[in-house]
Design an enzyme around this catalytic site. Sequence first.
Site, PDB file in Angstrom:
ATOM      1  N   LYS A 197      -7.598  -9.778  -3.208  1.00  0.00           N
ATOM      2  CA  LYS A 197      -6.215  -9.720  -2.229  1.00  0.00           C
ATOM      3  C   LYS A 197      -6.338 -10.118  -1.003  1.00  0.00           C
ATOM      4  O   LYS A 197      -7.311 -10.142  -0.634  1.00  0.00           O
ATOM      5  CB  LYS A 197      -5.720  -8.069  -2.518  1.00  0.00           C
ATOM      6  CG  LYS A 197      -5.577  -7.691  -3.886  1.00  0.00           C
ATOM      7  CD  LYS A 197      -5.407  -6.007  -4.020  1.00  0.00           C
ATOM      8  CE  LYS A 197      -6.555  -5.407  -3.471  1.00  0.00           C
ATOM      9  NZ  LYS A 197      -6.342  -4.098  -3.605  1.00  0.00           N
ATOM     10  N   THR A 257       2.454  -0.077   5.268  1.00  0.00           N
ATOM     11  CA  THR A 257       2.082  -0.780   4.110  1.00  0.00           C
ATOM     12  C   THR A 257       0.999   0.429   3.476  1.00  0.00           C
ATOM     13  O   THR A 257       0.243   0.017   2.731  1.00  0.00           O
ATOM     14  CB  THR A 257       1.086  -1.740   4.475  1.00  0.00           C
ATOM     15  OG1 THR A 257       0.209  -1.645   5.612  1.00  0.00           O
ATOM     16  CG2 THR A 257       2.159  -2.998   5.004  1.00  0.00           C
ATOM     17  N   GLY A 266      -0.277   2.376   0.777  1.00  0.00           N
ATOM     18  CA  GLY A 266      -0.418   2.382  -0.752  1.00  0.00           C
ATOM     19  C   GLY A 266      -0.036   1.019  -1.408  1.00  0.00           C
ATOM     20  O   GLY A 266       0.058   0.853  -2.545  1.00  0.00           O
ATOM     21  N   THR A 267      -0.428  -0.260  -0.710  1.00  0.00           N
ATOM     22  CA  THR A 267      -0.177  -1.476  -1.405  1.00  0.00           C
ATOM     23  C   THR A 267      -0.960  -1.749  -2.391  1.00  0.00           C
ATOM     24  O   THR A 267      -0.732  -2.533  -3.336  1.00  0.00           O
ATOM     25  CB  THR A 267      -0.151  -2.643  -0.181  1.00  0.00           C
ATOM     26  OG1 THR A 267      -1.295  -2.487   0.577  1.00  0.00           O
ATOM     27  CG2 THR A 267       1.059  -2.286   0.780  1.00  0.00           C
ATOM     28  N   GLY A 268      -2.286  -1.454  -2.141  1.00  0.00           N
ATOM     29  CA  GLY A 268      -3.445  -1.717  -3.146  1.00  0.00           C
ATOM     30  C   GLY A 268      -3.175  -0.922  -4.501  1.00  0.00           C
ATOM     31  O   GLY A 268      -3.238  -1.357  -5.637  1.00  0.00           O
ATOM     32  N   CYS A 269      -2.730   0.528  -4.385  1.00  0.00           N
ATOM     33  CA  CYS A 269      -2.242   1.197  -5.556  1.00  0.00           C
ATOM     34  C   CYS A 269      -1.264   0.631  -6.281  1.00  0.00           C
ATOM     35  O   CYS A 269      -1.276   0.470  -7.409  1.00  0.00           O
ATOM     36  CB  CYS A 269      -1.932   2.526  -5.042  1.00  0.00           C
ATOM     37  SG  CYS A 269      -3.400   3.462  -4.143  1.00  0.00           S
TER      38      CYS A 269
END
Length: 488
Positions: free
Chosen positions: A392, A423, A425-428
């Site tokens: 990412k 931002t 929680g973007t990975g989740c």
Amino acid sequence: MIRGAIFDMDGTLLDSMPVWDHAGEMYLESLGIEPEPELSRKLATFSMMEGAVYMKEKYNMTQSCEEIIDGVKDIVRVYYVEKVPCKPGVREFLEELKCRNIPMAVATATDLDLAEAALKRTGISSYFTQIVTCKEAGTGKSQPDVFHLARNYMGTQLEDTWIFEDALHAVQTAKKAGYPVCSVYDEANQPEMEKIQALSEIYLHDFTEVHSFYQQLFGMPVVLTVAGSDSSGGAGIQADIKTMTALRVYSMSCITALTAQNTRGISGVMEVPAAFFEKQMESVFTDILPDAVKTGMMASTEHIHITAEYIRKYSIKNLVVDPVMISTSGTRLLSEEAVKVYEQELFPLARVLTPNIPEAEFLSGVSIEDRTTREEAAKRISDRWGCAVLCKGGHDPENADDLLYENGKAVWFSAKRIENPNTHGTGCTLSSAIASYLAMGYTLSEAVERAKQYMTGAIGAGMNLGEGNGPLNHMWNIQKLMISNIYN
């Protein structure tokens, strides 16, 4: 729902109709006989023996029916053995059915030896429990006998057994007998296309479109998230469930830890005991088997071990692992022992790993400075654990480009960086969206592309909640649809 699948071969699985359209004509011409203009269309409704009988009587041929069949088969055999291709998306769909333990058979007007040669050459013969020919059934596809015989071999119920066909007469027969039908476009049947489409529950241009009908075929896609709870709702289990719901899949959860947190930070963590975590996993897997699993925060080595055990036991192929190991600031979030268990047990089972740049550097040993070094890092991770890697780009100050490395090939998904400080929680969100699209039947590359579009919209919606790093608007797409419906 589909519990058995019967496939026509020529024109449905294989792009072989061009040779069949002209084989009878070519055979007659080789004997100096001029064929009638509509011969190929008439022969398409017959079994090979029926066609041979028709040709013998129509053209007063001295050859026996068996000799006529052999002559036609000689023309077709060369094409089958040397040239015939599968239609687009066939292998991927057969693999999907296989993974779901759905029995498959072929019902064809082609003789067995030719059918076996064609399916073997294209590499798809192993998917089918039985090849049933019209010759074996004793009639062509103007009668449903060949479908019934194939279904009996599989042991499935008529109403749950889907027929995949391209020809109007076969579709009509299947529908009259009570079978659900998925018809597939073939150029040879272009004149009847509208009639075929009107009769069929599902109509495909080719099998690459079939994922749009997965809910109709397989029921509601189901995704399990294994992660920690975020009391503020921006990340973890809560973000996963919101994402999955917004993308119209059914979400389930197994919680590894409870956190007390908000947009300003985490003030407490309570690990879920391993025994109770396993009870959650057992409850889920023994009742509603997920089509995809996404893992996030793992609170202990026991959680990782238990998760890997269930993934193996139930042969879950769509495992998306978000290796929550290193925070945005570079802080290690897992012990060395937990990292080792991750690497030994869970990573090799993954369909895709989704590390951020610090995690990719840690896992690969490569210092990422540009696209070249990011590709090298992804390659090392992929080679080591035998899975795809989505590296990412959220930590890149210049853009939001993501890199997918799959099967030795690097694909970049470019995006402009959105100026939004919220931002959390973007990975989740991204990993849950990928799992959702995989559950729907999209390829990994398609799932990543669509998941990235979804997350870009969630960030771009510009929601502003809390005093710190706020959450995304996971419902942006639903709100957009509601507004569109109001004004249209």
